[in-house]
Design an enzyme around this catalytic site. Sequence first.
Site, short mmCIF file in Angstrom:
data_model
loop_
_atom_site.label_atom_id
_atom_site.label_comp_id
_atom_site.label_asym_id
_atom_site.label_seq_id
_atom_site.Cartn_x
_atom_site.Cartn_y
_atom_site.Cartn_z
N GLN A 246 0.94 -1.19 0.06
CA GLN A 246 -0.07 -0.08 -0.05
C GLN A 246 0.95 1.27 0.07
OE1 GLN A 246 -3.39 -0.55 2.98
NE2 GLN A 246 -2.03 -2.11 3.57
N ASP B 126 6.40 4.44 -1.12
CA ASP B 126 7.81 4.91 -0.99
C ASP B 126 8.98 4.09 -1.86
OD1 ASP B 126 7.38 3.20 2.28
OD2 ASP B 126 8.20 2.39 0.26
N HIS C 134 -1.53 1.45 -4.36
CA HIS C 134 -2.02 2.83 -4.02
C HIS C 134 -1.09 3.72 -5.02
CE1 HIS C 134 -4.03 2.03 -0.26
NE2 HIS C 134 -4.91 1.58 -1.06
N CYS D 246 -0.77 15.54 -15.12
CA CYS D 246 -1.63 16.69 -14.89
C CYS D 246 -3.22 16.37 -15.19
CB CYS D 246 -1.32 17.68 -16.01
SG CYS D 246 -2.42 19.19 -16.44
N CYS E 276 -4.74 18.33 -18.65
CA CYS E 276 -4.23 17.99 -20.01
C CYS E 276 -3.74 16.70 -19.88
CB CYS E 276 -3.32 18.90 -20.57
SG CYS E 276 -1.55 18.91 -19.83
N CYS F 149 2.20 21.97 -14.40
CA CYS F 149 2.47 21.28 -15.65
C CYS F 149 2.69 22.65 -16.81
CB CYS F 149 1.08 20.76 -16.24
SG CYS F 149 1.05 19.90 -17.86
N CYS G 113 0.92 23.52 -18.94
CA CYS G 113 -0.39 24.15 -19.24
C CYS G 113 -0.80 24.99 -17.80
CB CYS G 113 -1.51 23.18 -19.40
SG CYS G 113 -2.00 22.24 -17.92
N THR H 10 0.31 -3.25 8.71
CA THR H 10 -1.06 -2.57 8.09
C THR H 10 -2.12 -2.87 9.08
OG1 THR H 10 -2.33 -2.40 6.24
CG2 THR H 10 -1.77 -4.83 6.93
N GLU I 244 1.24 -3.99 17.11
CA GLU I 244 -0.13 -3.96 17.96
C GLU I 244 -0.98 -4.99 17.18
OE1 GLU I 244 -0.51 0.04 18.12
OE2 GLU I 244 -1.58 0.32 16.49
N1 APR Z 1 6.71 -2.81 12.75
C1 APR Z 1 5.40 -3.50 12.51
N2 APR Z 1 4.40 -2.77 12.51
C2 APR Z 1 4.35 -1.42 12.82
C3 APR Z 1 5.40 -0.81 12.80
C4 APR Z 1 6.66 -1.43 12.83
N3 APR Z 1 7.78 -0.88 13.33
N4 APR Z 1 5.25 0.65 13.10
C5 APR Z 1 3.60 0.94 12.93
N5 APR Z 1 3.28 -0.56 12.70
C6 APR Z 1 1.87 -0.69 12.43
C7 APR Z 1 0.96 -0.18 13.22
O1 APR Z 1 0.71 -0.76 14.61
C8 APR Z 1 -0.23 -0.11 12.23
O2 APR Z 1 -1.12 -1.28 12.65
O3 APR Z 1 1.60 -0.67 11.24
C9 APR Z 1 0.39 -0.34 11.09
C10 APR Z 1 0.04 1.06 10.23
O4 APR Z 1 -1.15 1.16 9.83
P1 APR Z 1 -1.68 2.49 9.17
O5 APR Z 1 -0.89 3.72 9.75
O6 APR Z 1 -3.07 2.58 9.02
O7 APR Z 1 -1.05 2.36 7.60
P2 APR Z 1 -1.67 1.62 6.34
O8 APR Z 1 -2.46 0.37 6.97
O9 APR Z 1 -0.52 1.24 5.55
O10 APR Z 1 -2.64 2.41 6.13
C11 APR Z 1 -3.48 1.96 4.70
O11 APR Z 1 -4.45 4.13 4.37
O12 APR Z 1 -4.39 6.29 4.48
C12 APR Z 1 -4.30 5.30 3.63
O13 APR Z 1 -3.40 5.32 1.39
C13 APR Z 1 -2.85 5.22 2.83
O14 APR Z 1 -1.88 3.22 2.24
C14 APR Z 1 -2.29 3.83 3.25
C15 APR Z 1 -3.55 3.23 3.94
#
Ligand code: APR
Length: 263
Positions: free
Chosen positions: A112, A115, A130, A138, A141, A158, A160, A198, A225
């Site tokens: 997701q 970077d 993502h 742009c 255009c 751009c 334009c 995530t 967590e």
């Molecule tokens: N190691 C493991 N897990 C970690 C670490 C780490 N060092 N640091 C943070 N986390 C965990 C957090 O506990 C959390 O559960 O990573 C997760 C990050 O969750 P989000 O901040 O919600 O990020 P993400 O899940 O990628 O968000 C999804 O939301 O805003 C949009 O487009 C954005 O792609 C993103 C999407």
Amino acid sequence: MAEDLLKRHSAIQGLTEAAADILIRSQATLALTGAGISVESGIPDFRSAGGLWSRYDPAEYATIDAFRANPEKVWQMLMEMDAIVGQAKPNQAHLALGELEAMRLLDCVITQNIDNLHQAGGSKNVIEYHGNSSTLSCLWCGKTYKAEEKRGETPPRCTCRNILKPDVVFFGEAIPEKAMRRSFDLASSAQALLIIGTSAVVSPVNTIPSIAKRNGAKIIEVNKERTHLTDTLTDIFLQGNAGEIMPRIVAAAKKKKEGVTSS
Ligand code: APR
């Protein structure tokens, strides 16, 4: 105290070995990553305490309507992110996934993140769900540019004269069709899914774990967590920093793979 530490260490070691066993046995392995995997590279995630959305309201900075209405304002956040991402290096978790791919124990990373750190960390097969911040488009255009062509222009414009938008998916925009289709196809035939860093709250990417689970995949979750997946879909939950946990899983898998090949 020492006894507790010992117990905790052996519990994590047991889970690490079990995760490595799944990777060794799996004939089709996927990884799904989120912002948490890049936190140890210095890039804040979104929803942890102090994350990006605690400083910028996504409704005002991360929707396509907000961008169209006030691109200069959205570029204030984008410039801050751009400066951080521009200096970020892949951490041990990115490198570990690159190693798993090289060991043929990982087929593809669905990320997701925008970077580019998976590619920098050695992963060749990456689906950017993502989009990616390395090109700009742009909306008026349709012209596209490489981000470094416009480095230093705030906001980048751009020819334009309209303000350019990074080719990342804002809330309210469609997921790149190819990325979505390939991800669902892979999830439908995965035997193992690594879910790393995530919160799995954003759709449609957060349907990937349930698609994989429904098709019999074993789910290994690595997160600082617990998430809503932990007590519902996850088979093995390894709590902690991805940069510490992932290299241990790779080391255990390497030992098992050598053991298998040498026996
Ligand atoms: N190691 C493991 N897990 C970690 C670490 C780490 N060092 N640091 C943070 N986390 C965990 C957090 O506990 C959390 O559960 O990573 C997760 C990050 O969750 P989000 O901040 O919600 O990020 P993400 O899940 O990628 O968000 C999804 O939301 O805003 C949009 O487009 C954005 O792609 C993103 C999407």
